[in-house]
Design a protein around this motif. Structure first.
Motif, short mmCIF file in Angstrom:
data_model
loop_
_atom_site.label_atom_id
_atom_site.label_comp_id
_atom_site.label_asym_id
_atom_site.label_seq_id
_atom_site.Cartn_x
_atom_site.Cartn_y
_atom_site.Cartn_z
N LEU A 101 33.74 -20.10 62.09
CA LEU A 101 33.64 -19.97 60.63
C LEU A 101 34.14 -21.21 59.90
O LEU A 101 33.64 -21.55 58.83
CB LEU A 101 34.45 -18.76 60.17
CG LEU A 101 33.95 -17.37 60.56
CD1 LEU A 101 35.03 -16.33 60.28
CD2 LEU A 101 32.67 -17.03 59.80
N CYS B 97 36.93 -21.35 58.37
CA CYS B 97 37.29 -20.75 57.09
C CYS B 97 38.70 -21.12 56.63
O CYS B 97 39.06 -20.87 55.47
CB CYS B 97 37.17 -19.22 57.16
SG CYS B 97 38.13 -18.44 58.48
N GLU C 138 33.77 -11.57 57.70
CA GLU C 138 33.03 -12.83 57.66
C GLU C 138 32.23 -13.06 58.93
O GLU C 138 31.10 -13.56 58.89
CB GLU C 138 33.99 -13.99 57.41
CG GLU C 138 34.54 -14.05 56.00
CD GLU C 138 33.44 -14.15 54.97
OE1 GLU C 138 32.55 -15.01 55.11
OE2 GLU C 138 33.46 -13.35 54.01
N TYR D 169 31.33 -10.47 51.26
CA TYR D 169 32.43 -10.52 50.31
C TYR D 169 33.44 -9.44 50.68
O TYR D 169 33.08 -8.45 51.33
CB TYR D 169 31.94 -10.29 48.88
CG TYR D 169 30.92 -11.29 48.40
CD1 TYR D 169 31.31 -12.47 47.80
CD2 TYR D 169 29.56 -11.04 48.57
CE1 TYR D 169 30.37 -13.40 47.37
CE2 TYR D 169 28.61 -11.97 48.14
CZ TYR D 169 29.02 -13.14 47.54
OH TYR D 169 28.08 -14.05 47.13
N LEU E 274 42.86 -20.53 52.94
CA LEU E 274 41.42 -20.62 53.17
C LEU E 274 40.88 -21.97 52.71
O LEU E 274 41.38 -22.58 51.77
CB LEU E 274 40.70 -19.51 52.41
CG LEU E 274 40.92 -18.08 52.90
CD1 LEU E 274 40.26 -17.08 51.96
CD2 LEU E 274 40.40 -17.90 54.32
N TYR F 219 35.62 -20.64 51.05
CA TYR F 219 35.92 -19.23 51.31
C TYR F 219 36.88 -18.60 50.30
O TYR F 219 37.06 -17.38 50.30
CB TYR F 219 36.51 -19.08 52.72
CG TYR F 219 35.51 -19.20 53.83
CD1 TYR F 219 34.87 -18.08 54.33
CD2 TYR F 219 35.19 -20.44 54.37
CE1 TYR F 219 33.94 -18.19 55.36
CE2 TYR F 219 34.26 -20.57 55.39
CZ TYR F 219 33.64 -19.43 55.88
OH TYR F 219 32.72 -19.53 56.88
N LYS F 220 37.50 -19.41 49.47
CA LYS F 220 38.55 -18.89 48.59
C LYS F 220 38.06 -17.80 47.63
O LYS F 220 38.82 -16.90 47.26
CB LYS F 220 39.19 -20.04 47.79
CG LYS F 220 40.10 -20.93 48.61
CD LYS F 220 40.76 -21.97 47.74
CE LYS F 220 41.65 -22.90 48.55
NZ LYS F 220 42.82 -22.19 49.13
N LYS G 24 35.72 -15.61 48.25
CA LYS G 24 35.03 -14.54 48.97
C LYS G 24 35.88 -13.28 49.11
O LYS G 24 35.39 -12.26 49.59
CB LYS G 24 34.58 -15.03 50.35
CG LYS G 24 33.62 -16.21 50.28
CD LYS G 24 32.87 -16.42 51.57
CE LYS G 24 31.77 -15.39 51.72
NZ LYS G 24 30.97 -15.60 52.93
#
Length: 323
Positions: free
Chosen positions: A212, A214, A241, A252, A275, A279-280, A282
């Motif tokens: 990811l 992430c 995710e 989400y 993150l 990604y922050k 999400k």
């Protein structure tokens, strides 16, 4: 037993004590007696949020559930429980304070609305969750764990609810919902053990993190070295995710909790601060009061009373002044 509300639990924070008392009032309203609780030392307690035989309705009352549909769905899930599912019968039927039956009470009516009219469900959910690319709601499910969780992160921490949708271009997506009432998100950590028996980050989770990308590089390094533990909020986010990535779905996550819930902000911040930029946004916190009020103001008339009862049972803390 000191009074009809039951005894206080010494470990409760001020907020949890308020929630426990509110659920004790609900127990009185539905005419249920307290189920005695015996602790590990053999001491008997009378906490007001516990009932017994919650799986047996009485005089048209579904006890821990606000609708017959929620009660039936809970029974179906218990009776058809898969080996990897984490549904607990006693918690679901007999613990009035638990967020698990609360999720059934909130999302089963939305599930019913969807079954009757996907268009109506879309309108209601868009009003309750503005800012998401929902063009059409395509499903509402409870206690969802991907069947292939072992191939994702190896973690079977359930999504309390999942709202599936398509955007205006027909691309699928979902919102993973973590509901919290009085409980904290939890500090239990997922791990494997090396050949010497030492705890190490779970291999599947490590693979997911690498795939990811992430987390910030520094956070990823800290996770690999065991300095940043993968607590529940991390594990839930990773599962959501990874599931979205493998299914090619927009993903989400939201944490749905009362405004007064004392730890949600710090728990969420502990994740978001680590993150990477993509990604922050999400995962977000949504106030339970705002979510329910939006549903009340937009749902069909026959369901409005259900959500008003939900608000009264779980969020009307003004009732505490009468007891």
């Amino acid at each position: 037993m000191k009074n009809i509300l039951g005894e206080e639990y010494k470990g409760d924070s001020k907020f949890v004590a308020k929630c426990r008392k509110l659920q004790s009032i609900y127990r009185i309203e539905i005419g249920e007696e307290i189920c005695p609780y015996t602790d590990r030392n053999g001491n008997v307690h009378y906490y007001g949020n516990y009932i017994e035989n919650g799986d047996t309705p009485k005089d048209g009352c579904w006890k821990n559930f606000l609708t017959e549909d929620a009660f039936k769905h809970a029974n179906e899930r218990v009776e058809n429980k898969k080996k990897y599912e984490t549904i607990e019968k006693d918690r679901l039927f007999n613990n009035l304070l638990s967020s698990q039956p609360m999720a059934f009470n909130l999302f089963c009516p939305l599930r019913q609305i969807f079954g009757e009219s996907p268009e109506t469900a879309t309108r209601v959910i868009k009003a309750a969750l503005p800012g998401y690319p929902i063009h059409e709601v395509t499903g509402v499910e409870l206690e969802f764990i991907p069947e292939n969780y072992k191939d994702l992160t190896g973690d079977k921490s359930a999504m309390d609810a999942i709202i599936r949708f398509e955007d205006e271009h027909g691309k699928g997506g979902f919102i993973a919902v973590e509901t919290k009432y009085s409980e904290n998100l939890g500090t239990n950590v997922a791990y494997d053990r090396d050949k010497d028996g030492k705890k190490i980050p779970r291999a599947k989770s490590v693979n997911a993190i690498k795939e990811l990308q992430c987390f910030t590089p520094n956070t990823e390094k800290n996770i690999m070295e065991g300095n940043t533990p993968l607590t529940q909020i991390y594990r839930n986010f990773l599962l959501s995710e990874t599931y979205g990535l493998k299914k090619e779905l927009q993903s989400y996550s939201i944490i749905l909790a009362p405004k007064e819930h004392p730890t949600t902000e710090t728990e969420l911040k502990s994740l978001v601060d680590n993150l990477s930029d993509g990604y922050k946004d999400k995962i977000k916190r949504v106030y339970l009061e705002d979510f329910v009020n939006a549903i009340i103001n937009n749902c069909p008339d026959k369901y409005r009373v259900v959500f008003e009862r939900f608000y009264d049972r779980y969020l009307n803390f003004e009732k505490l002044e009468k007891y």
